[in-house]
Enzyme design. Structure first.
Site, PDB file in Angstrom:
ATOM      1  N   ASP A 136      76.570  43.769  68.319  1.00 45.66           N
ATOM      2  CA  ASP A 136      75.981  43.613  66.864  1.00 45.66           C
ATOM      3  C   ASP A 136      76.220  44.936  66.137  1.00 45.66           C
ATOM      4  O   ASP A 136      76.415  45.077  65.000  1.00 45.66           O
ATOM      5  CB  ASP A 136      74.334  43.550  67.141  1.00 45.66           C
ATOM      6  CG  ASP A 136      74.015  42.174  67.594  1.00 45.66           C
ATOM      7  OD1 ASP A 136      74.620  41.335  67.502  1.00 45.66           O
ATOM      8  OD2 ASP A 136      72.827  42.134  68.299  1.00 45.66           O
TER       9      ASP A 136
ATOM     10  N   ALA B 131      69.585  45.318  67.841  1.00 46.26           N
ATOM     11  CA  ALA B 131      71.023  45.381  67.640  1.00 46.26           C
ATOM     12  C   ALA B 131      71.626  45.634  69.182  1.00 46.26           C
ATOM     13  O   ALA B 131      71.313  46.674  69.583  1.00 46.26           O
ATOM     14  CB  ALA B 131      71.563  46.073  66.682  1.00 46.26           C
ATOM     15  N   ASP B 132      72.269  44.861  69.933  1.00 48.13           N
ATOM     16  CA  ASP B 132      73.020  45.291  70.855  1.00 48.13           C
ATOM     17  C   ASP B 132      74.446  46.015  70.751  1.00 48.13           C
ATOM     18  O   ASP B 132      74.625  46.120  69.668  1.00 48.13           O
ATOM     19  CB  ASP B 132      73.250  44.181  71.855  1.00 48.13           C
ATOM     20  CG  ASP B 132      74.125  42.957  71.431  1.00 48.13           C
ATOM     21  OD1 ASP B 132      74.909  43.203  70.365  1.00 48.13           O
ATOM     22  OD2 ASP B 132      73.907  41.739  71.694  1.00 48.13           O
ATOM     23  N   SER B 133      75.184  46.072  71.558  1.00 53.75           N
ATOM     24  CA  SER B 133      76.342  46.986  71.345  1.00 53.75           C
ATOM     25  C   SER B 133      77.285  46.321  70.514  1.00 53.75           C
ATOM     26  O   SER B 133      77.950  46.674  69.475  1.00 53.75           O
ATOM     27  CB  SER B 133      77.086  47.358  72.586  1.00 53.75           C
ATOM     28  OG  SER B 133      77.613  46.285  73.265  1.00 53.75           O
TER      29      SER B 133
END
Lengths: 459, 86
Positions: free
Chosen positions: B43, B39-41
């Site tokens: 997400d 997960a990126d920010s």
């Protein structure tokens, strides 16, 4: 370089239809969709206009917009994406999922570097801003009201009951979403509708949103037409989009208080009457969208596409008169039509059909009908799509261009609904019949003073 | 009646799968949402919204900072649902 520009696909969402086929067949049946305004709006204000044109239920999942995306996107943007997907499918483009997590697609048989997006909108993500602002302001207010209620109850004050009831009533009026949406900036920016479309379909050509009120959709199409004609790109997704239903009816009130909306005692289905002596204003529409695929004719034919119509000419002018009222002298309206005809290399006698702006306001229809009579006499057919769906503001010009293209394709068009006593001696469409519609004009005049006109013809 | 623990775990896995589009088998209690599930920010923000929606609970920024692994999310939701020890 000057290329011919074809319309090869059309996507429409309007009050009378959630897709192009259902919308167009509804048009040809002369149907409208009018309902009383949401009852709870009347808790905040009284309105002179009693009705609006609500949208039908829309299955956004059908257009590849996931539940997660729906949490992150403004409604106007979702309408743009849905109409875009319809248009791509209708044009025969195959969309493949490119990134499931991002929800993006790639469009086969298309050079994405040479494909652009041109979208018009009047207010962009305004309803998302209103919802976020409601959460921002009402969250602490609701908390204070709750404290007030508790304090009264604990003090055993005789007034605690009635005060608590008032507090509950106030809290009930503070409609808000459960959260302040963390994606709000990307939802409210007016360029979201074109940007999200470019992202969804991985298109890397020019990507621009045009904010010019009721002419926005027409301007977006015109600018896309020019870009394809000049050879800079091969294909454009172009059109207009609008969503105007905030939780409190504040946007509706803005138009209502300006005395632009239908009013009076006529039954709801008869109250909206462009070009009629008993017209009283425009029917406020919840929103809508239309997206047209504009392609260089040579590349469209090379991939086996079937052109619906050709865009032949475009022009823009600006009144420079008043931000809320068109110039009754009609100088720039007349000029925009003349210049669009010249751009298309056609004369007034070539125009078989005019899809008019025809809002139903007293001034617009008077001025517009005068211009049409002066330029074309009673030769071309004239109709008013707003007599069926009301005014969709930034989407209107694009929906009307879609109707114009479909009228050319099918050699027939829809009636002017509720036109009983015409204000001018023009050839208003009274019945759906086969007609020779080879070349047609559609134009829009906007708050601000923006005028735009498109000339289309059979391909 | 307190919600069933297995049901909460399953619903959380559903939400994680829907948002991050990862294989269900990869979603384990010890999986770190950022490092292991990718997960990126954005997400992460989306995941919090989807969890709020699924469980009708608001998650403050402070609470969110403590949600590093899938097990952290399960513990948090169970506590909110009053299901701990159920």
């Amino acid at each position: 370089m000057s290329r011919r520009v074809a319309v090869t696909g059309i996507g429409v969402i309007a009050p009378t239809g959630a897709d192009t086929d259902s919308f167009w067949s509804s048009c040809l049946r002369g149907e409208t969709r009018v309902a009383g305004i949401p009852a709870h709006w009347r808790r905040y204000a009284e309105f002179a206009s009693p009705v609006w044109a609500p949208l039908p239920d829309i299955d956004f999942g059908r257009y590849g917009i996931s539940r997660i995306e729906r949490m992150q996107l403004d409604k106007a943007t979702m309408l743009a994406l849905s109409a875009s997907r319809q248009a791509l499918d209708a044009a025969g483009f195959v969309c493949r999922v490119k990134d499931e997590k991002k929800g993006t697609c790639s469009v086969e048989s298309l050079d994405p570097q040479r494909a652009g997006v041109f979208m018009g909108t009047g207010v962009g993500g305004l309803t998302s801003l209103i919802a976020a602002e409601a959460n921002h302001v009402f969250t602490p207010l609701k908390s204070s009201l709750q404290q007030m209620r508790q304090a009264g109850a604990e003090a055993g004050d005789a007034a605690a009951g009635p005060i608590g009831d008032i507090a509950d009533g106030m809290s009930d009026m503070m409609i808000m979403p459960p959260r302040f949406n963390p994606f709000i900036v990307s939802m409210i920016m007016p360029n979201a509708c074109s940007a999200a479309t470019g992202i969804k379909y991985s298109l890397h050509g020019p990507n621009t949103s045009y904010c010019c009120a009721c002419a926005a959709g027409t301007v977006a199409l015109g600018q896309a037409f020019r870009a394809v004609r000049a050879g800079g790109i091969d294909m454009a997704l172009a059109g207009g989009v609008e969503y105007l239903a905030d939780d409190f009816g504040g946007i509706f009130r803005g138009f209502d208080i300006a005395k632009t909306l239908v009013r009076g005692e006529l039954p709801p289905e008869r109250i909206n009457r462009p070009f009629d002596t008993r017209r009283s204003g425009f029917l406020f529409s919840e929103g809508g969208a239309a997206v047209l695929i504009l392609e260089a004719l040579d590349t469209a034919l090379a991939r086996g596409a079937e052109p619906i119509a050709e865009i032949r000419g475009y022009a823009e002018t600006f009144d420079g008169h008043n931000i809320m009222m068109l110039d009754p002298r009609a100088t720039q309206i007349t000029r925009v039509i003349r210049e669009a005809l010249a751009d298309a290399s056609v004369g007034g006698d070539d125009i078989d059909y005019v899809n008019a702006h025809a809002t139903g306001t007293t001034l617009n229809d008077q001025v517009e009908s005068g211009v049409l009579a002066e330029l074309f006499g009673d030769r071309p057919l004239v109709n008013a799509t707003k007599s069926l769906i009301g005014h969709t503001i930034g989407a209107a010009g694009a929906i009307e261009a879609a109707v114009t293209a479909l009228s050319i394709r099918d050699q027939t068009t829809h009636v002017c609904r509720n036109l009983e006593e015409p204000i001018a001696d023009l050839s208003f469409v009274r019945s759906v019949e086969q007609r020779p519609i080879r070349t047609a004009l559609t134009h829009s005049f906007a708050f601000g003073g923006h005028n735009a006109a498109l000339v289309l013809s059979a391909c | 009646m307190a919600p069933d623990t297995a049901d909460i775990e399953s619903r959380i896995a559903d939400v994680i799968q829907e948002v991050l589009r990862v294989n269900r088998d990869a979603i384990k209690p010890e999986s770190r949402i950022r490092e292991d599930l990718g997960a990126d920010s954005l997400d992460t923000v989306t995941l919090l919204m989807a969890l709020e929606d699924a469980f009708k609970e608001s998650i403050s920024d402070e609470d969110a900072e403590g949600l590093v692994t899938v097990a952290d999310v399960v513990t948090f939701v169970k506590a909110r649902a009053g299901a701990q020890g159920a």
